[in-house]
Design an enzyme around this catalytic site. Structure first.
Site, PDB file in Angstrom:
ATOM      1  CB  CYS A 103      -0.926  -0.009   1.220  1.00  0.00           C
ATOM      2  SG  CYS A 103      -1.964   1.459   1.326  1.00  0.00           S
ATOM      3  CB  CYS A 105      -0.549   2.496   4.047  1.00  0.00           C
ATOM      4  SG  CYS A 105      -2.081   1.914   3.335  1.00  0.00           S
ATOM      5  CG  ASP A 106       3.211   1.051   4.384  1.00  0.00           C
ATOM      6  OD1 ASP A 106       2.761   1.508   5.449  1.00  0.00           O
ATOM      7  OD2 ASP A 106       2.990  -0.119   4.013  1.00  0.00           O
TER       8      ASP A 106
END
Ligand code: NAP
Length: 306
Positions: free
Chosen positions: A131, A134-135
């Site tokens: 992701c 997200c990261d």
């Protein structure tokens, strides 16, 4: 006994549906499977869930669990092995028991597809991610690879290029399957390099990823490339096997919803990644869970079942 509502799945949408349904007096049964928690169990720091500046994915899911449990939600740690939507009340088989229910909230999620390489699982959250949104922030000024040739890979590469030092896309064919506009964005981005007709055959690194071995599928030549981050963007599979032939789905197997969380069967609602082909974010899945619980309550009230 016939349950008012059974919730299948224990990611953010399943737990949120449970919290709303308990508070609405529906006494839901949450069947969360033998490996509860969903995809966040595989992530490290979550920094985009409002209210938590930074929290580990498993810790966040533990908080969701405690919230539902403290409210008195009945929770079953069994896998659902059969769902029968051809009879009413609907029937669900989990463990050795069959449950009858007037409504169902499907929150069984989706799983990111992985390359299936030896070190991939070990280094997940240690430089390997599924992701980018997200990261990505953890890779500021670093060199990263994105694997895939679809819209997700294009979107991830474009997104990451604004944060990181360099992005290299590795794709197994010599054309992308992504939409033209998203391909064009990538092809004209000076920070994105593309390695065509190649695949990753090995991942190196002890405590964190340090590099990958890339094989050219035309020449069979292999070369090592040092890298700080590896983003796998080769698609997701929704967990909908149990509902095939019983609910309308798109060609990738995502459950089709209408009027927000309603599915093609009355009283069956779907929430979170099992029906979300676009966003795939925990906060959005949680929102869908609350919507499904509210929709289930309305359905039960309209049918005079509560
Ligand atoms: P996808 O379209 O199925 O593309 C997956 C890509 O990964 C393909 O290029 C495929 O290669 C490659 N791949 C699959 N398995 C692989 C493996 N084992 N090793 C290496 N490469 C592998 O998946 P997606 O990109 O996640 O998109 C899914 C759906 O969501 C699509 O309908 C897409 O349009 C949509 N989507 C839309 C947006 C947007 O509009 N903003 C953003 C993201 C996704 P091949 O091409 O060789 O098969």
């Amino acid at each position: 006994m016939v349950e008012k509502v059974i919730i299948i799945g224990s990611g953010p949408s399943g737990y949120t549906a449970a919290i709303y349904a308990v508070r609405d007096g529906l006494a839901p049964l949450l069947i969360r499977g033998s490996l509860p928690g969903g995809q966040l169990m595989l992530t490290s720091a979550v920094e985009n869930y409002p209210g938590f500046t930074s929290i580990l994915g498993p810790d966040l899911m533990d908080d969701f669990y405690k919230h539902a449990n403290n409210l008195g939600c009945r929770i079953l740690d069994e896998d659902v092995t059969e769902v029968n939507l051809r009879t009413y009340p609907y029937k669900i088989l989990a463990g050795k028991n069959e449950y009858k229910t007037y409504s169902i909230i499907i929150a069984s999620g989706a799983n990111a597809k992985w390359l299936g390489l030896a070190n991939e699982t070990r280094l997940l959250g240690k430089g390997i991610s599924g992701c980018a949104v997200c990261d990505g922030v953890f890779f500021k000024n670093k060199d990263v690879i994105v694997v895939g040739g679809g819209d997700s890979a294009m979107e991830d590469a474009s997104y990451l290029s604004r944060l990181v030092k360099s992005v290299t896309i590795i794709h197994r064919r010599k054309t992308f399957r992504a939409s033209k506009i998203m391909q064009d964005r990538v092809l004209s981005n000076p920070k994105i390099k593309i390695i065509w007709e190649s695949e990753i055959v090995d991942i190196m690194g002890k405590d964190r990823i340090s590099g990958v071995k890339i094989k050219n599928l035309v020449t069979n030549n292999e070369k090592d490339m040092p890298i700080d981050g590896l983003f796998i963007a080769i698609g997701h599979s929704p967990n909908t096997e149990l509902f095939k032939g019983q609910l309308d789905m798109d060609k990738q197997g995502y459950i089709k919803t209408h009027d927000f969380t309603s599915t093609s069967k009355e009283g069956v609602f779907a929430a979170g990644d099992v029906q979300d082909t676009i966003y795939k974010q925990a906060v959005i899945a949680a929102g869908w869970g609350s919507m499904a619980a509210i929709d289930a309550r309305k359905f039960l009230a309209d049918k005079k079942l509560i």
